[in-house]
Design a protein around this motif. Structure first.
Motif, PDB file in Angstrom:
ATOM      1  N   MET A   1       0.856  -1.197   0.000  1.00 37.77           N
ATOM      2  CA  MET A   1       0.000   0.000   0.000  1.00 37.77           C
ATOM      3  C   MET A   1       0.891   1.246   0.000  1.00 37.77           C
ATOM      4  N   ASP A   2       0.888   1.970  -1.101  1.00 37.09           N
ATOM      5  CA  ASP A   2       1.781   3.129  -1.232  1.00 37.09           C
ATOM      6  C   ASP A   2       1.225   4.360  -0.522  1.00 37.09           C
ATOM      7  N   LEU A   3       2.085   5.067   0.196  1.00 36.56           N
ATOM      8  CA  LEU A   3       1.725   6.336   0.828  1.00 36.56           C
ATOM      9  C   LEU A   3       1.883   7.480  -0.193  1.00 36.56           C
ATOM     10  N   PRO A   4       1.167   8.593   0.015  1.00 36.66           N
ATOM     11  CA  PRO A   4       0.139   8.805   1.045  1.00 36.66           C
ATOM     12  C   PRO A   4      -1.164   8.060   0.748  1.00 36.66           C
ATOM     13  N   LEU A   5      -1.948   7.878   1.832  1.00 38.26           N
ATOM     14  CA  LEU A   5      -3.276   7.294   1.677  1.00 38.26           C
ATOM     15  C   LEU A   5      -4.296   8.425   1.637  1.00 38.26           C
ATOM     16  N   PHE A   6      -5.201   8.362   0.678  1.00 39.89           N
ATOM     17  CA  PHE A   6      -6.262   9.367   0.540  1.00 39.89           C
ATOM     18  C   PHE A   6      -7.625   8.715   0.785  1.00 39.89           C
ATOM     19  N   PHE A   7      -8.456   9.398   1.550  1.00 43.35           N
ATOM     20  CA  PHE A   7      -9.791   8.881   1.874  1.00 43.35           C
ATOM     21  C   PHE A   7     -10.855   9.906   1.481  1.00 43.35           C
ATOM     22  N   ILE A   8     -11.799   9.475   0.640  1.00 44.13           N
ATOM     23  CA  ILE A   8     -12.938  10.336   0.306  1.00 44.13           C
ATOM     24  C   ILE A   8     -14.217   9.519   0.425  1.00 44.13           C
ATOM     25  N   SER A   9     -15.349  10.184   0.587  1.00 45.19           N
ATOM     26  CA  SER A   9     -16.626   9.461   0.648  1.00 45.19           C
ATOM     27  C   SER A   9     -17.766  10.388   0.250  1.00 45.19           C
ATOM     28  N   ASP A  10     -18.918   9.796   0.056  1.00 47.92           N
ATOM     29  CA  ASP A  10     -20.163  10.550  -0.135  1.00 47.92           C
ATOM     30  C   ASP A  10     -20.065  11.598  -1.239  1.00 47.92           C
ATOM     31  N   ILE A  11     -19.662  11.130  -2.397  1.00 50.14           N
ATOM     32  CA  ILE A  11     -19.609  11.999  -3.564  1.00 50.14           C
ATOM     33  C   ILE A  11     -21.003  12.063  -4.203  1.00 50.14           C
ATOM     34  N   HIS A  12     -21.735  10.975  -4.138  1.00 46.69           N
ATOM     35  CA  HIS A  12     -23.124  10.944  -4.630  1.00 46.69           C
ATOM     36  C   HIS A  12     -23.225  11.471  -6.067  1.00 46.69           C
ATOM     37  N   LEU A  13     -22.461  10.887  -6.975  1.00 47.54           N
ATOM     38  CA  LEU A  13     -22.568  11.234  -8.392  1.00 47.54           C
ATOM     39  C   LEU A  13     -24.014  11.025  -8.834  1.00 47.54           C
ATOM     40  N   LEU A  14     -24.568  12.026  -9.510  1.00 45.31           N
ATOM     41  CA  LEU A  14     -26.022  12.047  -9.715  1.00 45.31           C
ATOM     42  C   LEU A  14     -26.480  11.256 -10.929  1.00 45.31           C
ATOM     43  N   LEU A  15     -27.596  10.572 -10.776  1.00 46.10           N
ATOM     44  CA  LEU A  15     -28.252   9.873 -11.880  1.00 46.10           C
ATOM     45  C   LEU A  15     -28.874  10.872 -12.844  1.00 46.10           C
ATOM     46  N   ASN A  16     -29.383  11.976 -12.287  1.00 49.25           N
ATOM     47  CA  ASN A  16     -29.996  13.044 -13.092  1.00 49.25           C
ATOM     48  C   ASN A  16     -29.218  14.318 -12.839  1.00 49.25           C
ATOM     49  N   PRO A  17     -28.123  14.522 -13.611  1.00 51.99           N
ATOM     50  CA  PRO A  17     -27.228  15.642 -13.332  1.00 51.99           C
ATOM     51  C   PRO A  17     -27.953  16.980 -13.374  1.00 51.99           C
ATOM     52  N   ASN A  18     -27.654  17.834 -12.387  1.00 51.25           N
ATOM     53  CA  ASN A  18     -28.168  19.200 -12.403  1.00 51.25           C
ATOM     54  C   ASN A  18     -27.095  20.121 -12.988  1.00 51.25           C
ATOM     55  N   GLY A  19     -27.339  21.425 -12.968  1.00 54.25           N
ATOM     56  CA  GLY A  19     -26.432  22.375 -13.598  1.00 54.25           C
ATOM     57  C   GLY A  19     -25.023  22.363 -13.035  1.00 54.25           C
ATOM     58  N   GLY A  20     -24.887  22.039 -11.759  1.00 53.14           N
ATOM     59  CA  GLY A  20     -23.577  22.083 -11.130  1.00 53.14           C
ATOM     60  C   GLY A  20     -22.773  20.807 -11.222  1.00 53.14           C
ATOM     61  N   GLU A  21     -23.372  19.763 -11.805  1.00 50.36           N
ATOM     62  CA  GLU A  21     -22.737  18.442 -11.698  1.00 50.36           C
ATOM     63  C   GLU A  21     -21.416  18.346 -12.475  1.00 50.36           C
TER      64      GLU A  21
END
Ligand SMILES: [Mn+2]
Length: 244
Positions: A1-21
């Protein structure tokens, strides 16, 4: 496992994209470029998609730009670990074999550079969430999943859209958020007593880092309001914001 480790969550890519997507995804793509350039490892801690349900021969086409971006990241040699959330649990071989390096259906723990990590999406953790835990077991039941998969994808996704629109409440009162942190700290203290240094969770749509005697609870925030991520450089774990 190479450093650094990055953690992200809850991006919620949209099924019906709005203007900001599109802009939101471009911001995410720049973060992914950063992960690639750093030579590190990526952890996606659930709810990457607002809805993902994969069939033997079918998957949602709306995510194509993101999927190609992530596939290129993996092909460049970056390890991508995906811990499934309550919005994107229903994966098959496209996710597990093609897109991700590793896919996890439950909490994971590991050691990196002498630090012990416990990673969870976090849904169902709260002490008062008993009814949700029953629902969670049902939605993950193999027979339920098999029945849902037998529906035409247009029907399945229409149902998901309806549920998603009803359940969209990502901004909570300060008082509610404070109660959540307090409850999560109870769970974290149990893990710390077991020897874990870091408990990382998503799901709660608030960005918080709490220290307890050198051990840390990290609530990752989201990529809707916070654009936050956790980074472990080998020495310390820090909650950061991408492009402040
Ligand atoms: Mn969630």
């Amino acid at each position: 496992m190479d450093l650094p480790l990055f953690f992200i969550s809850d991006i919620h890519l949209l099924l019906n994209p709005n203007g900001g997507e599109a802009g939101r995804q471009q911001r995410l793509f720049r973060f992914l470029d950063h992960v690639q350039a750093s030579g590190g490892t990526l952890f996606i801690v659930g709810d990457l998609f607002d809805f993902w349900f994969e069939y033997k021969q079918v998957m949602p086409k709306v995510y194509f730009p993101f999927l190609t971006k992530l596939y290129a990241l993996k092909e460049s040699g970056t390890e991508i670990n995906y811990l499934l959330g309550n919005h994107d649990y229903w994966v098959m071989d496209f996710i597990t074999d093609t897109l991700m390096t590793n896919t996890y259906f439950d909490d994971i723990s590991f050691e990196a550079n002498g630090k012990k990590f416990y990673i969870t999406h976090g849904d169902g953790l709260l002490s008062w969430d008993r009814a949700y835990r029953v629902l969670k077991r049902m939605l993950r039941n193999p027979l339920f999943v098999k029945s849902f998969r037998a529906l035409h994808p247009n029907i399945g996704y229409a149902f998901a859209n309806w549920v998603s629109r009803r359940g969209r409440h990502f901004v909570h009162t300060d008082e509610y958020n404070r109660r959540i942190v307090e409850d999560l700290l109870g769970f974290a203290d149990e893990r710390f007593a077991e020897g874990f240094d870091y408990l990382i969770t998503g799901h709660y749509h608030q960005a918080r880092q709490v220290e307890r005697n050198g051990r840390h609870l990290l609530i990752l925030g989201d990529w809707i309001n916070y654009f936050t991520y956790g980074e472990f450089d080998g020495q310390s774990l820090i909650l950061k914001t991408w492009e402040t």
